[in-house]
Design a protein around this motif. Structure first.
Motif, PDB file in Angstrom:
ATOM      1  N   LEU A 160      77.766  37.976  63.351  1.00 44.04           N
ATOM      2  CA  LEU A 160      76.451  37.560  62.860  1.00 44.04           C
ATOM      3  C   LEU A 160      76.512  36.182  62.211  1.00 44.04           C
ATOM      4  O   LEU A 160      75.606  35.366  62.391  1.00 44.04           O
ATOM      5  CB  LEU A 160      75.918  38.598  61.867  1.00 44.04           C
ATOM      6  N   THR A 161      77.583  35.916  61.473  1.00 46.32           N
ATOM      7  CA  THR A 161      77.745  34.619  60.820  1.00 46.32           C
ATOM      8  C   THR A 161      77.858  33.510  61.854  1.00 46.32           C
ATOM      9  O   THR A 161      77.240  32.448  61.713  1.00 46.32           O
ATOM     10  CB  THR A 161      78.984  34.626  59.901  1.00 46.32           C
ATOM     11  N   GLN A 162      78.614  33.751  62.895  1.00 47.75           N
ATOM     12  CA  GLN A 162      78.772  32.750  63.951  1.00 47.75           C
ATOM     13  C   GLN A 162      77.430  32.447  64.611  1.00 47.75           C
ATOM     14  O   GLN A 162      77.079  31.290  64.839  1.00 47.75           O
ATOM     15  CB  GLN A 162      79.774  33.235  64.994  1.00 47.75           C
ATOM     16  N   GLU A 163      76.689  33.497  64.909  1.00 41.64           N
ATOM     17  CA  GLU A 163      75.382  33.291  65.544  1.00 41.64           C
ATOM     18  C   GLU A 163      74.434  32.525  64.616  1.00 41.64           C
ATOM     19  O   GLU A 163      73.733  31.606  65.059  1.00 41.64           O
ATOM     20  CB  GLU A 163      74.765  34.641  65.904  1.00 41.64           C
ATOM     21  N   LEU A 164      74.429  32.868  63.336  1.00 43.21           N
ATOM     22  CA  LEU A 164      73.544  32.184  62.396  1.00 43.21           C
ATOM     23  C   LEU A 164      73.946  30.720  62.247  1.00 43.21           C
ATOM     24  O   LEU A 164      73.089  29.836  62.202  1.00 43.21           O
ATOM     25  CB  LEU A 164      73.561  32.886  61.046  1.00 43.21           C
ATOM     26  N   ARG A 165      75.244  30.443  62.194  1.00 43.91           N
ATOM     27  CA  ARG A 165      75.702  29.048  62.109  1.00 43.91           C
ATOM     28  C   ARG A 165      75.237  28.243  63.319  1.00 43.91           C
ATOM     29  O   ARG A 165      74.797  27.098  63.184  1.00 43.91           O
ATOM     30  CB  ARG A 165      77.228  29.000  62.023  1.00 43.91           C
ATOM     31  N   GLU A 166      75.334  28.839  64.497  1.00 44.63           N
ATOM     32  CA  GLU A 166      74.893  28.149  65.706  1.00 44.63           C
ATOM     33  C   GLU A 166      73.401  27.827  65.640  1.00 44.63           C
ATOM     34  O   GLU A 166      72.977  26.726  65.996  1.00 44.63           O
ATOM     35  CB  GLU A 166      75.200  28.990  66.948  1.00 44.63           C
ATOM     36  N   LYS A 167      72.624  28.787  65.190  1.00 45.99           N
ATOM     37  CA  LYS A 167      71.175  28.569  65.094  1.00 45.99           C
ATOM     38  C   LYS A 167      70.864  27.504  64.055  1.00 45.99           C
ATOM     39  O   LYS A 167      70.012  26.636  64.282  1.00 45.99           O
ATOM     40  CB  LYS A 167      70.456  29.884  64.749  1.00 45.99           C
ATOM     41  N   LEU A 168      71.560  27.527  62.911  1.00 42.82           N
ATOM     42  CA  LEU A 168      71.317  26.527  61.879  1.00 42.82           C
ATOM     43  C   LEU A 168      71.727  25.132  62.346  1.00 42.82           C
ATOM     44  O   LEU A 168      71.092  24.145  61.981  1.00 42.82           O
ATOM     45  CB  LEU A 168      72.043  26.903  60.588  1.00 42.82           C
ATOM     46  N   VAL A 216      65.717  33.278  58.529  1.00 46.67           N
ATOM     47  CA  VAL A 216      66.264  33.838  57.284  1.00 46.67           C
ATOM     48  C   VAL A 216      65.780  35.274  57.117  1.00 46.67           C
ATOM     49  O   VAL A 216      66.563  36.174  56.810  1.00 46.67           O
ATOM     50  CB  VAL A 216      65.882  32.962  56.074  1.00 46.67           C
ATOM     51  N   GLU A 217      64.492  35.499  57.329  1.00 47.41           N
ATOM     52  CA  GLU A 217      63.928  36.845  57.184  1.00 47.41           C
ATOM     53  C   GLU A 217      64.504  37.815  58.216  1.00 47.41           C
ATOM     54  O   GLU A 217      64.746  38.985  57.915  1.00 47.41           O
ATOM     55  CB  GLU A 217      62.399  36.810  57.270  1.00 47.41           C
ATOM     56  N   LEU A 218      64.728  37.353  59.435  1.00 47.68           N
ATOM     57  CA  LEU A 218      65.291  38.221  60.467  1.00 47.68           C
ATOM     58  C   LEU A 218      66.688  38.707  60.080  1.00 47.68           C
ATOM     59  O   LEU A 218      67.029  39.866  60.283  1.00 47.68           O
ATOM     60  CB  LEU A 218      65.344  37.488  61.813  1.00 47.68           C
ATOM     61  N   TYR A 219      67.488  37.829  59.518  1.00 45.99           N
ATOM     62  CA  TYR A 219      68.835  38.225  59.116  1.00 45.99           C
ATOM     63  C   TYR A 219      68.833  39.091  57.865  1.00 45.99           C
ATOM     64  O   TYR A 219      69.687  39.947  57.694  1.00 45.99           O
ATOM     65  CB  TYR A 219      69.742  36.995  58.940  1.00 45.99           C
ATOM     66  N   ALA A 253      69.834  19.772  63.682  1.00 47.94           N
ATOM     67  CA  ALA A 253      69.681  18.638  64.586  1.00 47.94           C
ATOM     68  C   ALA A 253      68.272  18.063  64.489  1.00 47.94           C
ATOM     69  O   ALA A 253      68.047  16.895  64.780  1.00 47.94           O
ATOM     70  CB  ALA A 253      69.985  19.063  66.016  1.00 47.94           C
ATOM     71  N   GLN A 254      67.359  18.881  64.039  1.00 44.16           N
ATOM     72  CA  GLN A 254      65.965  18.456  63.896  1.00 44.16           C
ATOM     73  C   GLN A 254      65.631  18.137  62.438  1.00 44.16           C
ATOM     74  O   GLN A 254      64.469  18.061  62.054  1.00 44.16           O
ATOM     75  CB  GLN A 254      65.039  19.550  64.406  1.00 44.16           C
ATOM     76  N   GLU A 255      66.670  17.947  61.618  1.00 42.10           N
ATOM     77  CA  GLU A 255      66.483  17.770  60.170  1.00 42.10           C
ATOM     78  C   GLU A 255      65.590  16.588  59.814  1.00 42.10           C
ATOM     79  O   GLU A 255      64.847  16.643  58.833  1.00 42.10           O
ATOM     80  CB  GLU A 255      67.843  17.614  59.494  1.00 42.10           C
ATOM     81  N   ASP A 256      65.653  15.535  60.594  1.00 39.34           N
ATOM     82  CA  ASP A 256      64.809  14.370  60.302  1.00 39.34           C
ATOM     83  C   ASP A 256      63.326  14.721  60.333  1.00 39.34           C
ATOM     84  O   ASP A 256      62.506  14.091  59.671  1.00 39.34           O
ATOM     85  CB  ASP A 256      65.109  13.215  61.252  1.00 39.34           C
ATOM     86  N   ALA A 264      54.789  19.284  62.984  1.00 38.49           N
ATOM     87  CA  ALA A 264      56.098  19.643  63.532  1.00 38.49           C
ATOM     88  C   ALA A 264      57.070  20.022  62.420  1.00 38.49           C
ATOM     89  O   ALA A 264      57.878  20.933  62.572  1.00 38.49           O
ATOM     90  CB  ALA A 264      56.667  18.490  64.349  1.00 38.49           C
ATOM     91  N   ALA A 265      56.979  19.332  61.278  1.00 39.24           N
ATOM     92  CA  ALA A 265      57.839  19.652  60.135  1.00 39.24           C
ATOM     93  C   ALA A 265      57.507  21.036  59.590  1.00 39.24           C
ATOM     94  O   ALA A 265      58.410  21.814  59.257  1.00 39.24           O
ATOM     95  CB  ALA A 265      57.693  18.598  59.043  1.00 39.24           C
ATOM     96  N   LYS A 266      56.230  21.338  59.516  1.00 37.15           N
ATOM     97  CA  LYS A 266      55.823  22.655  59.021  1.00 37.15           C
ATOM     98  C   LYS A 266      56.286  23.757  59.972  1.00 37.15           C
ATOM     99  O   LYS A 266      56.718  24.816  59.541  1.00 37.15           O
ATOM    100  CB  LYS A 266      54.314  22.716  58.824  1.00 37.15           C
ATOM    101  N   GLU A 267      56.204  23.496  61.258  1.00 36.76           N
ATOM    102  CA  GLU A 267      56.671  24.471  62.251  1.00 36.76           C
ATOM    103  C   GLU A 267      58.166  24.712  62.118  1.00 36.76           C
ATOM    104  O   GLU A 267      58.626  25.851  62.205  1.00 36.76           O
ATOM    105  CB  GLU A 267      56.343  23.997  63.668  1.00 36.76           C
ATOM    106  N   LEU A 268      58.923  23.642  61.900  1.00 37.02           N
ATOM    107  CA  LEU A 268      60.371  23.783  61.734  1.00 37.02           C
ATOM    108  C   LEU A 268      60.699  24.571  60.477  1.00 37.02           C
ATOM    109  O   LEU A 268      61.583  25.441  60.490  1.00 37.02           O
ATOM    110  CB  LEU A 268      61.046  22.409  61.703  1.00 37.02           C
ATOM    111  N   GLN A 269      59.995  24.310  59.391  1.00 31.88           N
ATOM    112  CA  GLN A 269      60.207  25.058  58.158  1.00 31.88           C
ATOM    113  C   GLN A 269      59.877  26.537  58.357  1.00 31.88           C
ATOM    114  O   GLN A 269      60.587  27.422  57.863  1.00 31.88           O
ATOM    115  CB  GLN A 269      59.370  24.476  57.020  1.00 31.88           C
ATOM    116  N   GLN A 270      58.827  26.816  59.097  1.00 36.63           N
ATOM    117  CA  GLN A 270      58.462  28.200  59.381  1.00 36.63           C
ATOM    118  C   GLN A 270      59.519  28.874  60.247  1.00 36.63           C
ATOM    119  O   GLN A 270      59.838  30.050  60.056  1.00 36.63           O
ATOM    120  CB  GLN A 270      57.097  28.269  60.053  1.00 36.63           C
TER     121      GLN A 270
END
Length: 117
Positions: free
Chosen positions: A56-64, A92-95, A69-72, A80-86
């Motif tokens: 699970l940790t490996q999968e979460l790291r990959e997703k993060l 986070v909630e899924l995990y 990559a879209q941090e900017d 688009a920023a609000k969508e990324l935050q959501q």
């Protein structure tokens, strides 16, 4: 393709893993082991819980990493920023919704469920 999170969430539902730990039927765990030894059962459960946590940790790291990559985008104040935050909040909630790996491992041992992945 099923994610590890989806896999363990469905496994937890199949074997009725509680979200919180309660009294455990230690006798059933001992009687279900080969040598009727609580230490062997505990070690087996511990190894399995570590395996689940690592997956699970490996999968979460990959997703993060994908999201980082879209941090900017997060620096801006646009839709688009609000969508990324959501999206980050959704992950986070899924995990958080998955029972603890130790509970999954205990219930697998109690029900003699063999992981299939």
């Amino acid at each position: 393709m099923t994610t590890r999170r989806e896999y363990y969430k469905s496994r937890a539902e199949q074997i009725n893993v509680p979200q919180e730990i309660g009294p455990l039927p230690i006798k059933a765990l001992i009687e279900g082991s080969e040598n009727h030894n609580i230490y062997e059962v505990t070690a087996k459960i511990s190894r399995r819980a570590e395996q689940i946590l690592e997956e699970l940790t490996q999968e979460l790291r990959e997703k993060l990493q994908e999201l980082n990559a879209q941090e900017d985008l997060l620096q801006r104040e646009d839709p688009a920023a609000k969508e990324l935050q959501q999206e980050i909040q959704r992950w986070v909630e899924l995990y958080r919704a998955i029972p603890k790996p130790s509970l999954i491992a205990i219930m697998e041992e109690l029900h003699k469920e063999v992981p299939t992945h």
